[in-house]
Write a protein that holds these residues in place. Structure first.
Motif, PDB file in Angstrom:
ATOM      1  N   VAL A 196      50.536 -39.047  40.915  1.00 24.58           N
ATOM      2  CA  VAL A 196      51.904 -39.316  40.461  1.00 24.58           C
ATOM      3  C   VAL A 196      52.901 -38.315  41.037  1.00 24.58           C
ATOM      4  O   VAL A 196      54.084 -38.358  40.685  1.00 24.58           O
ATOM      5  CB  VAL A 196      51.974 -39.274  38.917  1.00 24.58           C
ATOM      6  N   TRP A 197      52.450 -37.441  41.927  1.00 21.13           N
ATOM      7  CA  TRP A 197      53.349 -36.424  42.467  1.00 21.13           C
ATOM      8  C   TRP A 197      54.439 -37.006  43.357  1.00 21.13           C
ATOM      9  O   TRP A 197      55.432 -36.332  43.657  1.00 21.13           O
ATOM     10  CB  TRP A 197      52.540 -35.386  43.233  1.00 21.13           C
ATOM     11  N   PHE A 198      54.270 -38.256  43.756  1.00 21.10           N
ATOM     12  CA  PHE A 198      55.330 -38.888  44.554  1.00 21.10           C
ATOM     13  C   PHE A 198      56.619 -39.002  43.735  1.00 21.10           C
ATOM     14  O   PHE A 198      57.728 -39.107  44.293  1.00 21.10           O
ATOM     15  CB  PHE A 198      54.883 -40.273  45.033  1.00 21.10           C
ATOM     16  N   LEU A 199      56.510 -39.007  42.391  1.00 22.54           N
ATOM     17  CA  LEU A 199      57.689 -39.100  41.539  1.00 22.54           C
ATOM     18  C   LEU A 199      58.633 -37.919  41.742  1.00 22.54           C
ATOM     19  O   LEU A 199      59.843 -38.038  41.549  1.00 22.54           O
ATOM     20  CB  LEU A 199      57.268 -39.167  40.060  1.00 22.54           C
ATOM     21  N   LEU A 200      58.087 -36.781  42.142  1.00 25.91           N
ATOM     22  CA  LEU A 200      58.905 -35.605  42.381  1.00 25.91           C
ATOM     23  C   LEU A 200      59.721 -35.731  43.668  1.00 25.91           C
ATOM     24  O   LEU A 200      60.813 -35.169  43.789  1.00 25.91           O
ATOM     25  CB  LEU A 200      58.013 -34.365  42.443  1.00 25.91           C
ATOM     26  N   LEU A 201      59.170 -36.499  44.624  1.00 20.36           N
ATOM     27  CA  LEU A 201      59.796 -36.584  45.945  1.00 20.36           C
ATOM     28  C   LEU A 201      60.684 -37.814  46.123  1.00 20.36           C
ATOM     29  O   LEU A 201      61.611 -37.780  46.944  1.00 20.36           O
ATOM     30  CB  LEU A 201      58.710 -36.588  47.023  1.00 20.36           C
ATOM     31  N   ALA A 202      60.398 -38.892  45.403  1.00 20.75           N
ATOM     32  CA  ALA A 202      61.140 -40.138  45.610  1.00 20.75           C
ATOM     33  C   ALA A 202      62.651 -39.958  45.441  1.00 20.75           C
ATOM     34  O   ALA A 202      63.434 -40.384  46.313  1.00 20.75           O
ATOM     35  CB  ALA A 202      60.609 -41.225  44.672  1.00 20.75           C
ATOM     36  N   PRO A 203      63.139 -39.340  44.356  1.00 24.09           N
ATOM     37  CA  PRO A 203      64.598 -39.165  44.234  1.00 24.09           C
ATOM     38  C   PRO A 203      65.186 -38.270  45.321  1.00 24.09           C
ATOM     39  O   PRO A 203      66.339 -38.451  45.720  1.00 24.09           O
ATOM     40  CB  PRO A 203      64.760 -38.525  42.851  1.00 24.09           C
ATOM     41  N   VAL A 204      64.389 -37.321  45.820  1.00 21.57           N
ATOM     42  CA  VAL A 204      64.877 -36.418  46.869  1.00 21.57           C
ATOM     43  C   VAL A 204      65.093 -37.185  48.167  1.00 21.57           C
ATOM     44  O   VAL A 204      66.146 -37.061  48.818  1.00 21.57           O
ATOM     45  CB  VAL A 204      63.884 -35.260  47.085  1.00 21.57           C
ATOM     46  N   VAL A 205      64.111 -37.983  48.553  1.00 18.96           N
ATOM     47  CA  VAL A 205      64.209 -38.753  49.795  1.00 18.96           C
ATOM     48  C   VAL A 205      65.346 -39.765  49.701  1.00 18.96           C
ATOM     49  O   VAL A 205      66.152 -39.917  50.633  1.00 18.96           O
ATOM     50  CB  VAL A 205      62.872 -39.460  50.093  1.00 18.96           C
ATOM     51  N   ALA A 206      65.413 -40.465  48.553  1.00 14.59           N
ATOM     52  CA  ALA A 206      66.487 -41.455  48.388  1.00 14.59           C
ATOM     53  C   ALA A 206      67.848 -40.788  48.449  1.00 14.59           C
ATOM     54  O   ALA A 206      68.774 -41.273  49.122  1.00 14.59           O
ATOM     55  CB  ALA A 206      66.306 -42.191  47.062  1.00 14.59           C
ATOM     56  N   GLY A 207      68.001 -39.644  47.761  1.00 14.54           N
ATOM     57  CA  GLY A 207      69.281 -38.934  47.778  1.00 14.54           C
ATOM     58  C   GLY A 207      69.656 -38.426  49.143  1.00 14.54           C
ATOM     59  O   GLY A 207      70.842 -38.391  49.500  1.00 14.54           O
ATOM     60  N   ALA A 208      68.660 -38.029  49.924  1.00 12.98           N
ATOM     61  CA  ALA A 208      68.929 -37.547  51.272  1.00 12.98           C
ATOM     62  C   ALA A 208      69.461 -38.656  52.172  1.00 12.98           C
ATOM     63  O   ALA A 208      70.145 -38.387  53.177  1.00 12.98           O
ATOM     64  CB  ALA A 208      67.653 -36.956  51.880  1.00 12.98           C
ATOM     65  N   VAL A 225      69.227 -32.538  46.547  1.00 13.39           N
ATOM     66  CA  VAL A 225      68.821 -31.320  45.845  1.00 13.39           C
ATOM     67  C   VAL A 225      68.648 -31.602  44.353  1.00 13.39           C
ATOM     68  O   VAL A 225      67.663 -31.187  43.727  1.00 13.39           O
ATOM     69  CB  VAL A 225      69.846 -30.198  46.079  1.00 13.39           C
ATOM     70  N   GLY A 226      69.599 -32.308  43.774  1.00 13.35           N
ATOM     71  CA  GLY A 226      69.477 -32.663  42.367  1.00 13.35           C
ATOM     72  C   GLY A 226      68.322 -33.598  42.096  1.00 13.35           C
ATOM     73  O   GLY A 226      67.822 -33.677  40.970  1.00 13.35           O
ATOM     74  N   GLY A 227      67.877 -34.315  43.125  1.00 11.62           N
ATOM     75  CA  GLY A 227      66.740 -35.212  42.965  1.00 11.62           C
ATOM     76  C   GLY A 227      65.465 -34.505  42.545  1.00 11.62           C
ATOM     77  O   GLY A 227      64.589 -35.118  41.925  1.00 11.62           O
ATOM     78  N   LEU A 228      65.349 -33.215  42.876  1.00 14.41           N
ATOM     79  CA  LEU A 228      64.182 -32.447  42.433  1.00 14.41           C
ATOM     80  C   LEU A 228      64.121 -32.372  40.914  1.00 14.41           C
ATOM     81  O   LEU A 228      63.052 -32.520  40.303  1.00 14.41           O
ATOM     82  CB  LEU A 228      64.223 -31.042  43.024  1.00 14.41           C
ATOM     83  N   LEU A 229      65.261 -32.131  40.298  1.00 13.93           N
ATOM     84  CA  LEU A 229      65.306 -32.060  38.836  1.00 13.93           C
ATOM     85  C   LEU A 229      65.036 -33.422  38.220  1.00 13.93           C
ATOM     86  O   LEU A 229      64.306 -33.545  37.226  1.00 13.93           O
ATOM     87  CB  LEU A 229      66.675 -31.530  38.400  1.00 13.93           C
ATOM     88  N   LEU A 230      65.608 -34.471  38.814  1.00 11.86           N
ATOM     89  CA  LEU A 230      65.343 -35.820  38.327  1.00 11.86           C
ATOM     90  C   LEU A 230      63.873 -36.172  38.485  1.00 11.86           C
ATOM     91  O   LEU A 230      63.263 -36.792  37.598  1.00 11.86           O
ATOM     92  CB  LEU A 230      66.219 -36.826  39.085  1.00 11.86           C
ATOM     93  N   GLY A 231      63.272 -35.778  39.615  1.00  8.23           N
ATOM     94  CA  GLY A 231      61.846 -36.022  39.824  1.00  8.23           C
ATOM     95  C   GLY A 231      60.993 -35.337  38.773  1.00  8.23           C
ATOM     96  O   GLY A 231      59.973 -35.893  38.322  1.00  8.23           O
ATOM     97  N   ALA A 232      61.397 -34.138  38.334  1.00 11.95           N
ATOM     98  CA  ALA A 232      60.651 -33.443  37.280  1.00 11.95           C
ATOM     99  C   ALA A 232      60.705 -34.218  35.972  1.00 11.95           C
ATOM    100  O   ALA A 232      59.712 -34.301  35.239  1.00 11.95           O
ATOM    101  CB  ALA A 232      61.220 -32.036  37.099  1.00 11.95           C
TER     102      ALA A 232
END
Length: 586
Positions: free
Chosen positions: A84-96, A296-303
């Motif tokens: 499930v660690w992809f959940l941490l990265l998905a918002p980051v990639v989308a936001g980028a 950058v904020g996607g990291l917090l959302l991913g958490a």
């Protein structure tokens, strides 16, 4: 090569004439407006369907599933070894991806959409840039598909409104018709998304146009119906939400629904305040470039998604599970709080998506939790907790948006249960009242108020003009002790046919007209003074707006009205239709 090069002169003339007649019909006739409303509804219907599939496709790219929220804590579909660690990265990639696009090409595509439409209708004469149609769809699909805990209704309202504005601008319509087609697009967006044409209609009239003028009603109806027909033709006639049956078991439940409206209305207001508090916090803490903020904020959302994966995307499967009774009380409260935090964070970091669906989600959680409590206390009197969840959805929407008609209609169309009408009306009315008591704004208008735009105040070229600015010098007033002969002589010299009357202390008492004096002189009984003939006319205060003054003068166009101080005791001027027309001409 020019379009008409090589075409005979007479054919060119007929082509130009035909084009002119066609455009003239579209711009000036009522039937042309209705034709354009149908066109906007059709375009918006197809846009809503395409946007829905776009979100599904992007969600699959990021998760390996068409809708991840209802699956729980499952591994990445494309590579299960990642867990499930992809959940941490998905918002980051989308936001980028969407962050730089929105920042560079369409800053208005950021946020939840509906306030931008309200702003365009009120302040920009309905003009919305055509690029918003594409960029809002792309940004919102990436945000939602990449884990953003927001809804698709706000974006599709903005997309539909932008489509309506674009069609209006291409055909060069006047400002009222541009605004009307913007509302048609908003109605079509809600209608096609929820398969609810009535809800689309009232959403546009109640929130976008903010009036129920008969002239607008027909066009918005046609657009909403057209969008719904397109949606049903492509994706089917069934509602996208599967909701339980509704029934009222005991008359005492109506009191419980009243209490539900009080509770959930408060929750809806709290959601609105939390949303903007988190956005303010993100604004305060962020010091980097705005285009990088979503990544950058996607990291917090991913958490947050790692801790509570049910917050991924729109979350309708989780909502359905809640009202069907699949969660215990503690989990419902956790989902309610989690949705508030996740949605607020998504918007705060610069995400693109709506708050309509999150409001329904929060209302469903609060309502179902309320239902579980009262069902435990009164098992023989109350219906299943899911029934309270359904009504809670409407109550939260009414409390957050202060659009009670839309809230009642949309849940009625989603359930199809006529027996739900009275509980819905009860809870939504109470929730809307609570909202007015607890907050001066709504989840939509607060964003505009923060820009200094108050939709409750008059807008337009005369918004800052007051009655005091327009008033002429008041005619010489009469004392209420004056006899009829003196008053008749004064009225004979006055061009107004009416004069203000003061008491001995110089305070305004009302007015007396030449007609009243003439009737008194013809009567066998004549009062000693004018005091008995004074009529208190609806005097205009000096700070009254142009539009309030215009309304007050209705019925007094020939004589005008006195302009008084805020205490209504001192006459400081006089105003007539002529004074208003002078300003209009100027």
């Amino acid at each position: 090569m020019l379009p008409f090069e090589g075409v005979p002169q007479n054919r060119r003339r007929r082509a130009f004439l035909s084009r002119g007649l066609w455009l003239g019909w579209l711009r000036e006739s009522s039937s042309g407006t209705l034709f354009l409303a149908v066109a906007v509804g059709a375009v918006t219907g197809f846009a809503a369907i395409g946007f829905r599939y776009l979100i599904t496709g992007v969600t699959w790219l990021f998760t390996g599933y068409h809708d991840y929220a209802g699956l729980g804590r499952v591994a990445w579909g494309h590579w299960p070894g990642l867990g499930v660690w992809f959940l941490l990265l998905a918002p980051v990639v989308a936001g980028a991806i969407y962050g730089p696009v929105v920042y560079r090409f369409a800053p208005e595509a950021r946020g939840h959409g509906v306030p931008e439409v309200m702003y365009a209708v009120t302040e920009q004469k309905g003009r919305i840039a055509p690029r918003v149609v594409v960029l809002k769809a792309l940004a919102s699909a990436l945000c939602i598909g990449g884990g953003g805990s927001v809804g698709r209704e706000g974006p599709i309202v903005q997309i539909g409104s932008a489509a309506g504005s674009t069609i209006a601008q291409v055909t060069r319509l006047d400002t009222p018709r541009v605004r009307l087609l913007v509302a048609c697009g908003a109605a079509g967006g809600i209608s096609a998304t929820f398969n609810a044409p009535l809800a689309g209609l009232f959403f546009a009239m109640e929130l976008i146009l903010r009036n129920f003028a008969v002239e607008s009603f027909g066009a918005v109806v046609l657009s909403s119906v057209t969008a719904s027909v397109v949606g049903r033709a492509v994706v089917g006639d069934e509602a996208f939400l599967t909701l339980p049956d509704f029934a009222v078991r005991h008359p005492a439940e109506y009191l419980l629904y009243l209490l539900l409206g009080l509770v959930v209305g408060t929750v809806g207001v709290c959601f609105s305040k939390v949303l903007y508090a988190v956005e303010d916090f993100c604004d305060w803490i962020w010091r980097g470039p705005q285009w990088a903020r979503p990544a950058v904020g996607g990291l917090l959302l991913g958490a947050v998604l790692l801790m509570l994966p049910q917050m991924y995307g729109v979350g309708y499967p989780v909502l359905e599970s809640a009202v069907e009774g699949e969660y215990v009380l503690g989990m419902l409260v956790l989902l309610l709080v989690g949705k508030m935090v996740a949605t607020s964070l998504t918007i705060g970091i610069g995400g693109s998506g709506g708050v309509f669906a999150p409001t329904l989600f929060i209302g469903a959680m609060a309502g179902t939790a309320f239902g579980q409590i009262v069902h435990h206390l009164l098992p023989t009197v109350t219906q299943s907790p899911g029934a309270y969840g359904l009504v809670g959805m409407a109550a939260a929407l009414g409390g957050a948006t202060r659009a009670p008609i839309t809230a009642v209609i949309i849940l009625f169309e989603l359930t199809g249960e006529y027996t739900a009408i009275l509980p819905l009306m009860t809870a939504v009315a109470v929730a809307t009242g609570v909202s007015r008591l607890l907050s001066q704004d709504t989840i939509y208008t607060r964003k505009l108020l923060r820009r200094g735009i108050d939709l409750e105040q008059p807008h337009g070229p005369f918004a800052t003009v007051s009655a005091g600015d327009l008033a002429r010098a008041a005619p010489r007033p009469l004392l209420d002790t004056a006899d009829l002969t003196t008053v008749a002589t004064a009225l004979e010299k006055s061009a107004l046919g009416i004069l203000p009357v003061l008491d001995r202390d110089g305070r305004y008492r009302g007015c007396v007209s030449a007609r009243d004096i003439a009737e008194a002189l013809d009567d066998s009984y004549q009062p000693e003074s004018v005091a008995h003939l004074v009529k208190y006319l609806p005097a205009v205060t000096a700070d009254a707006t142009f539009h309030d003054t215009l309304a007050a003068l209705s019925g007094y166009g020939g004589t005008g009205l006195p302009v008084v101080d805020p205490d209504h005791t001192k006459v400081i001027g006089w105003i007539t239709y002529e004074d208003l027309l002078t300003v209009l001409h100027r």
